[in-house]
Design a protein around this motif. Structure first.
Motif, short mmCIF file in Angstrom:
data_model
loop_
_atom_site.label_atom_id
_atom_site.label_comp_id
_atom_site.label_asym_id
_atom_site.label_seq_id
_atom_site.Cartn_x
_atom_site.Cartn_y
_atom_site.Cartn_z
N ALA A 102 -6.12 -29.91 22.51
CA ALA A 102 -5.01 -29.56 21.62
C ALA A 102 -4.32 -30.82 21.14
O ALA A 102 -3.94 -30.93 19.98
CB ALA A 102 -4.02 -28.68 22.35
N ALA A 103 -4.22 -31.78 22.05
CA ALA A 103 -3.59 -33.03 21.66
C ALA A 103 -4.38 -33.69 20.54
O ALA A 103 -3.82 -34.12 19.54
CB ALA A 103 -3.52 -33.95 22.87
N LEU A 104 -5.69 -33.74 20.76
CA LEU A 104 -6.53 -34.35 19.73
C LEU A 104 -6.48 -33.58 18.42
O LEU A 104 -6.56 -34.14 17.35
CB LEU A 104 -7.98 -34.41 20.24
N LEU A 129 -4.07 -31.96 17.15
CA LEU A 129 -2.80 -31.87 16.43
C LEU A 129 -2.51 -33.16 15.66
O LEU A 129 -1.53 -33.84 15.90
CB LEU A 129 -1.68 -31.56 17.41
N LEU A 130 -3.39 -33.48 14.77
CA LEU A 130 -3.23 -34.71 14.01
C LEU A 130 -1.94 -34.67 13.22
O LEU A 130 -1.55 -33.65 12.69
CB LEU A 130 -4.41 -34.86 13.04
N LEU A 131 -1.29 -35.82 13.23
CA LEU A 131 -0.09 -36.04 12.42
C LEU A 131 1.15 -35.31 12.92
O LEU A 131 2.21 -35.44 12.32
CB LEU A 131 -0.33 -35.64 10.96
N LEU A 132 1.01 -34.59 14.00
CA LEU A 132 2.18 -33.85 14.45
C LEU A 132 3.28 -34.79 14.94
O LEU A 132 4.46 -34.56 14.70
CB LEU A 132 1.78 -32.89 15.56
N ALA A 133 2.85 -35.86 15.63
CA ALA A 133 3.84 -36.78 16.17
C ALA A 133 4.75 -37.30 15.06
O ALA A 133 5.97 -37.37 15.22
CB ALA A 133 3.14 -37.95 16.84
N ALA A 134 4.14 -37.64 13.97
CA ALA A 134 4.93 -38.17 12.87
C ALA A 134 5.99 -37.18 12.43
O ALA A 134 7.09 -37.55 12.05
CB ALA A 134 4.01 -38.52 11.71
N SER A 135 5.66 -35.92 12.55
CA SER A 135 6.59 -34.89 12.08
C SER A 135 7.81 -34.77 12.98
O SER A 135 8.83 -34.23 12.59
CB SER A 135 5.90 -33.54 12.03
N CYS A 136 7.68 -35.27 14.21
CA CYS A 136 8.77 -35.10 15.15
C CYS A 136 9.74 -36.30 15.10
O CYS A 136 10.64 -36.39 15.89
CB CYS A 136 8.22 -34.95 16.57
N ASN A 181 2.18 -38.65 6.25
CA ASN A 181 2.56 -38.12 7.57
C ASN A 181 2.97 -36.66 7.53
O ASN A 181 3.93 -36.24 8.18
CB ASN A 181 3.71 -38.95 8.18
N VAL A 212 3.07 -32.77 8.27
CA VAL A 212 2.74 -31.88 9.39
C VAL A 212 1.67 -30.90 8.91
O VAL A 212 1.91 -30.15 7.97
CB VAL A 212 3.96 -31.02 9.79
N SER A 230 -1.52 -28.21 10.41
CA SER A 230 -2.28 -27.66 11.53
C SER A 230 -3.75 -28.03 11.37
O SER A 230 -4.18 -28.41 10.27
CB SER A 230 -2.15 -26.14 11.53
#
Lengths: 321, 425
Positions: free
Chosen positions: B7-9, B11-18, B376, B378, B380
């Motif tokens: 799931a971590a792999l 979820l591309l670009l999710l970190a940037a969204s946070c 960047n 978000v 899915s």
């Protein structure tokens, strides 16, 4: 185009890993878009969920087979649901579009329509990044009914004797858990029909003999709903086998099947064992021996055609007749 | 790989969204839902198939049995059935075939009489029999009755019967094959085919007609057929099942609705504005399942599907489903709205918008989409996969570059959409 996509995807992968494995630096509110965001702070809960069939809901090969690999999209509603809290209490959920691979995930049950997450804990730390807020219905059967009443399990619970009902689904399926750091919560493994101990706690089997001959009884002593319940594929079989004069054992003979049949099985009726009910059956002969030693067993199958060897054996008892 | 890691792999670009960047608020549009179903059920209350009593059903059972015996009495009962009101006859005989406990012989007679004398209003309920009726010969009667009333929903049954070679019941199969071959004479004629041209020609014509039906939900060489008032009444009654909390009635209704002729599209579209969330969700999903034929019909009829669907965009609960229906139409006039929500929507809305763009977008938005992906955004795994597939129309993407973490069945679904793009309206 090719080059920029490669770079983009690589960057995204690293970023996501960092985000998931390292807790947020501050208590700044999170914009919750994925259950993977929950894992950093709630690793222990995530680990329990990882073992659960909720986690497995979308990928379960048996579900894939029965739904024709989700060509029957109706099944998606409960196997990759949108947040339950965005529906009225007890109403059916609908399927989501994103991250279906996570099955019934954190956001399915906790995401709050007004932002943040819902919890049944009235003392939740409201300034936590996920902005928890108390939602009374989180501990109500209505919360689970969104998916688990399609086959009337919640209605069965409503009709169950008070001593077996408890306060709801979570009493048995989410027992209390005391976690590291003094955190108290509920277990998120959702143990049920795939767990031998959970199955055994639902029913009690006894064998005996009286003036009418040898018999077996099965009592629903622990389930606040029918046994088996939920999907019509679930079946429990009582079987007996007799020992021949030469010491060898005869074949297993079917005594009774507990099951709610499929709609097109018009020759069958619902034989589930209601909560608190007891059924008694005479031990049928195997055509060779009717006296001596007998063994009675209870098998649980997740589909009615599952071979004996793959079924879970809940009990096996012996008696001399 | 554990689900946590995958799931971590994925979820591309999710970190940037946070981080610092917050998405712009989604456009707010007001929507006024209507009691569409209630209004229509009331308007058509006097139309369609009548209620029939148990006594009436018994009378029909008796009449069919006696008519089958021949002789003078048989002729009299045959005439009585011939002269019966088609609506009443259809209602009574459908009640017989829908009853699980009814004898097979009674059902067989009822199907034969429905084929011969049934009203076109029976179409939705008869279509549902394709789901439940296991008897091959009965399926021939169902398919032929539907064909005679302008529906190709049963053509697949003809094809299945003719393509089946082995059976545990060879006599029944043989009988069904024989009757299917006779039924092919009722296929719509063409310049190159007339009934009696031989089996090979009949088989080719069956495939042609079926392909045309799948594409248009209309039989070839037939004018765009209009529904009778009774047919519309029954269609609204079918649509009313979408409100059910139990899945089975919804499943049944949608089985029927996706197999109805093109005249049923408009009621389904209207239903997508119903005040009940479940009704409009299921109506929208039904439109999405039908797919390009809806867009093709809208274009041919100069029906402004975009404006109609757009009017529901203020309904946040069902917006993702709305995008699904918009994209499934294949109409590229939908892409402007979808692009806007791909930029400003929630995760669900962006995923639905990306999926929808894969099904309907032209090449115009490619540059804008590439800009979005480098900012960047978000997205899915599903959305990224859909957009990557869309990009394959303008550039190749190496296997290693494909977004990871998407379930194989979800990837497969989107690859099919990519293949279908060739056939957009």
């Amino acid at each position: 185009m090719k080059t920029f996509l490669s770079g983009l995807l690589a960057l995204g992968g690293v970023a996501a890993l960092v985000m998931v494995l390292i807790p947020p630096k501050s208590d700044a509110p999170l914009r919750l878009v994925s259950s993977t965001q929950c894992f950093a702070c709630h690793a222990d809960v995530a680990a329990e969920w990882q073992e659960s069939h909720h986690q497995f809901a979308f990928e379960n090969p048996e579900v894939r087979r029965l739904s024709n690999n989700f060509a029957n999209q109706e099944c998606l509603a409960c196997h990759a649901p949108r947040p339950v809290l965005s529906f009225k209490p007890g109403e059916r959920v609908l399927a989501r579009q994103s991250e279906r691979g996570l099955g019934v995930d954190c956001l399915s049950c906790h995401s709050h329509p007004e932002g943040g997450v819902g919890t049944k804990n009235p003392n939740a730390k409201s300034d936590a990044p996920c902005q928890p807020r108390y939602v009374e219905r989180m501990e109500s059967v209505d919360h689970c009914a969104a998916c688990h009443n399609q086959h009337k399990t919640v209605e069965q619970w409503r009709a169950a004797p008070p001593e077996l009902k408890g306060t709801g689904c979570i009493d048995c399926h989410m027992p209390e858990e005391f976690r590291a750091g003094g955190r108290r919560g509920r277990n998120h493994a959702f143990k049920a029909s795939h767990d031998l101990a959970a199955l055994q706690s639902a029913v009690e089997m006894k064998v005996g003999k009286d003036g009418n001959g040898a018999f077996v009884t099965l009592e629903n002593v622990g389930a606040g709903h029918n046994f088996p319940t939920d999907e019509r594929s679930r079946a429990a079989d009582l079987q007996v086998r007799w020992q021949h004069a030469d010491g060898s054992w005869g074949s297993w003979v079917q005594i009774h099947r507990f099951r709610d049949p499929y709609r097109d099985e018009t020759d069958l009726t619902n034989t589930q064992l209601p909560s608190g009910a007891t059924e008694r059956y005479a031990l049928p002969p195997d055509g060779v021996t009717q006296s001596g030693s007998a063994e009675v067993r209870l098998l649980y199958r997740t589909n009615p055609f599952m071979p004996d060897g793959e079924a879970k054996e809940l009990y096996r008892l012996s008696l001399e007749v | 790989m554990s689900k946590l890691a995958s799931a971590a792999l994925s979820l591309l670009l999710l970190a940037a969204s946070c981080g610092e960047q917050e998405p712009a608020p989604a456009p707010q549009v007001e929507v006024v839902w209507r009691a569409v179903l209630d209004e229509q059920l009331k308007a058509f209350a006097e139309d369609g198939l009548p209620e029939v009593s148990a006594d009436q059903i018994s009378d029909y059972l008796e009449a069919m049995e006696l008519a089958a015996e021949g002789g003078q009495m048989g002729t009299r009962f045959h005439m009585r059935l011939e002269e019966a009101d088609p609506l009443e006859l259809s209602a009574a005989l459908l009640a017989i075939v829908e009853n699980r406990d009814m004898e097979a012989i009674d059902k067989a007679r009822a199907y034969a009489w429905l084929r011969a004398r049934g009203s076109s209003a029976m179409m939705p309920r008869l279509t549902l029999r394709l789901k439940y009726e296991k008897d091959w010969v009965a399926n021939v009667d169902i398919a032929l009755a539907l064909l005679q009333h302008g529906s190709g929903a049963g053509l697949q049954a003809f094809q299945n019967i003719l393509a089946t070679e082995d059976s545990s019941d060879p006599d029944t199969l043989q009988q069904a094959r024989f009757r299917t071959m006779k039924a092919l004479a009722f296929l719509p004629p063409s310049d190159r085919w007339q009934p009696g041209d031989g089996f090979d020609a009949d088989w080719r014509r069956l495939l042609e007609v079926q392909a045309y039906w799948v594409k248009h939900r209309r039989l070839p060489n037939r004018d765009a057929n209009k529904a009778t008032r009774d047919q519309r009444a029954e269609t609204w009654r079918t649509l009313s099942k979408l409100i059910s909390q139990r899945l089975r009635p919804v499943d049944d209704a949608r089985f029927v609705l996706v197999r109805m002729p093109e005249w049923a599209f408009e009621p389904i579209i209207e239903t997508s504005l119903d005040q009940d969330r479940y009704v409009r969700e299921h109506a929208l999903q039904t439109l999405a399942w039908i797919g390009y034929p809806v867009g093709r019909w809208a274009r041919e009829q100069a029906y402004d599907l975009q404006a109609k669907l757009q009017s529901a965009i203020g309904g946040g609960d069902s917006r993702a489903r709305l995008f699904e229906a918009m994209g499934a139409s294949g109409l590229n006039e939908m892409q402007g709205t979808l692009l806007q929500w791909l930029k400003d929507g929630s995760m669900e809305e962006m995923t639905a918008a990306a999926d929808a763009l894969l099904r309907c977008a032209g090449q115009e938005p490619m540059a804008e989409l590439s800009t979005m992906l480098t900012s960047n955004k978000v997205l899915s795994p599903e959305a990224r996969y859909s957009l990557a597939l869309l990009f394959t129309e303008v550039d190749a993407i190496d296997a290693l570059d494909w977004p990871q973490g998407l379930d194989s069945s979800e990837a497969h679904r989107r690859r099919l959409w990519r293949l279908e793009r060739e056939d957009r309206p």
